[in-house]
Scaffold this active site. Structure first.
Site, PDB file in Angstrom:
ATOM      1  N   CYS A 191      39.622  35.871  23.413  1.00  0.00           N
ATOM      2  CA  CYS A 191      38.490  35.945  24.340  1.00  0.00           C
ATOM      3  C   CYS A 191      37.593  34.715  24.301  1.00  0.00           C
ATOM      4  CB  CYS A 191      37.678  37.197  24.069  1.00  0.00           C
ATOM      5  SG  CYS A 191      38.619  38.722  24.280  1.00  0.00           S
ATOM      6  N   LYS A 198      38.687  43.193  40.291  1.00  0.00           N
ATOM      7  CA  LYS A 198      39.502  44.137  39.527  1.00  0.00           C
ATOM      8  C   LYS A 198      40.970  43.739  39.635  1.00  0.00           C
ATOM      9  CE  LYS A 198      36.449  48.105  40.351  1.00  0.00           C
ATOM     10  NZ  LYS A 198      36.356  49.481  40.920  1.00  0.00           N
TER      11      LYS A 198
END
Length: 394
Positions: free
Chosen positions: A82, A17
């Site tokens: 992406c 994270k």
């Protein structure tokens, strides 16, 4: 371009994270060293390097690789949203396949911030302006972040066309969690049920819950590509090679069709996959394992159909029959995919390469797909670009 391109080495660090990660250059250099070690080569053996990232200043690739070595080789920085990691892979494969070089390092990394994706530069036209315009006309929902509008809108389009229930998306997310529990490099390893997904925070009533979206993630992955001739001369592991690869970008129909599925790359995916099937002589029914771009559960569902894993309109049956997981027709995202493994944008394409390489080597551990010989990679970036790659075990 007749030179066979071998995936000689792969490396990947655990995804994390935002806020718990090392700086991008440390993540990148670590993944690069891992890929080099896996290949049994040194940085001094590399003739070129392609480095992908989305959120970073120019020449961040050099900053990362200079920690590994400074040999004066070309370092090409790549940014294609992406699909950045697989675009870097596409360029590296072309360089080898065309005979220009024999040994190339490909690296992707991302150091992301918490929260939804946003444009960094506010003082110039956004490449997403035409996407936003069409999305505003077709679905509205201006209060939602851009990625949620795009892919939620695509999912809604599928629901309206084929009567797809929201629990189909929930079942995809639950499947991702079951796969990720066996992946020590995934950011989320907690198993959730379809009911858990449906009961999570509702982002778009009747269309999307929070658990149906992939999280912002930090991480890095890398690969070493070599020519078959080079692999033989050096005695390298030549057990996995790229059988075919295609890259596509948008056509006028992306904006003119009035279809959110096309706006988020359905046609790009379909065209790239078809080119790969034709080039490789391998059809979708012959695939053993697929790593596809599940930035949202909705995109995984429509991509089943774009890749020909099931007929158009057949995704819900495909899911309900368990044909997208172990024991079914083709195992999709054994890594846990973007939904559970995480999605550090520039690293995602190389993480998919990492997973498929280990699957075809038979070294994927608890998530190994039985007798996997053929793997397909699908990596999508809005704006737009799609790269589809076919891997085979030698």
């Amino acid at each position: 371009m007749n030179t066979k391109v071998i995936v000689a080495g792969v490396g990947m660090i655990p995804f994390t994270k935002p806020g718990t990660n090392a700086p991008y250059d440390e993540m990148g250099s670590e993944a690069a060293r891992m890929a080099l070690a896996d290949a049994g080569l040194s940085y001094e053996d590399m003739q070129q390097a392609y480095v992908g990232y989305v959120y970073g200043d120019s020449t961040s690739g050099q900053k990362s690789l200079y920690k590994v070595g400074m040999t004066g080789i070309p370092v090409i920085n790549v940014n294609n949203n992406c699909s950045t990691g697989s675009t870097a892979l596409f360029l590296a494969r072309q360089a080898i396949a065309s005979g220009v070089v024999d040994c190339v390092l490909v690296l992707g990394f991302e150091q992301m911030s918490p929260g939804a994706l946003n444009s960094v530069f506010q003082d110039r036209p956004s490449p997403f302006d035409p996407f936003d315009r069409v999305t505003a006309e077709l679905v509205g929902m201006p209060q939602l972040p851009l990625a949620l509008r795009y892919f939620g809108g695509a999912g809604l389009s599928h629901m309206q066309k084929f009567g797809t229930p929201i629990d189909s998306f929930a079942k995809i997310r639950a499947k991702a969690s079951r796969h990720a529990v066996n992946n020590p490099l995934a950011v989320f390893k907690q198993v959730v049920t379809a009911e858990d997904v449906l009961n999570s925070t509702m982002i778009w009533p009747g269309v999307m819950t929070k658990l149906m979206a992939c999280p912002p993630t930090c991480g890095a992955a890398a690969a070493v590509l070599v020519s078959e001739k080079y692999a033989k001369a050096k005695g390298l592991n030549a057990g996995v090679y790229i059988a075919a690869q295609a890259m596509t970008t948008d056509k006028p129909s992306t904006f003119e069709s009035g279809d959110m599925m096309r706006l988020v790359g359905y046609e790009m995916s379909k065209e790239a996959a078809q080119k790969v099937y034709e080039e490789s002589g391998i059809g979708p029914d012959e695939l053993d394992v697929v790593e596809l771009h599940d930035c949202f559960a909705h995109n995984e569902l429509i991509t089943y159909e774009a890749l020909g894993l099931c007929p158009e309109g057949g995704a819900t049956k495909f899911i309900n029959d368990g044909d997208n997981t172990y024991g079914g027709k083709v195992v999709t995202n054994p890594s846990g995919g973007l939904l559970s493994k995480g999605h550090p944008l520039g690293a995602t394409g190389l993480a998919q390469c990492f997973e498929l390489t280990h699957q075809l080597r038979g070294t994927a551990g608890a998530r190994q797909v039985d007798n996997a010989k053929v793997g397909l990679q699908h990596n999508l970036g809005l704006g737009g670009a799609c790269v589809v790659t076919m891997y085979r075990a030698a």
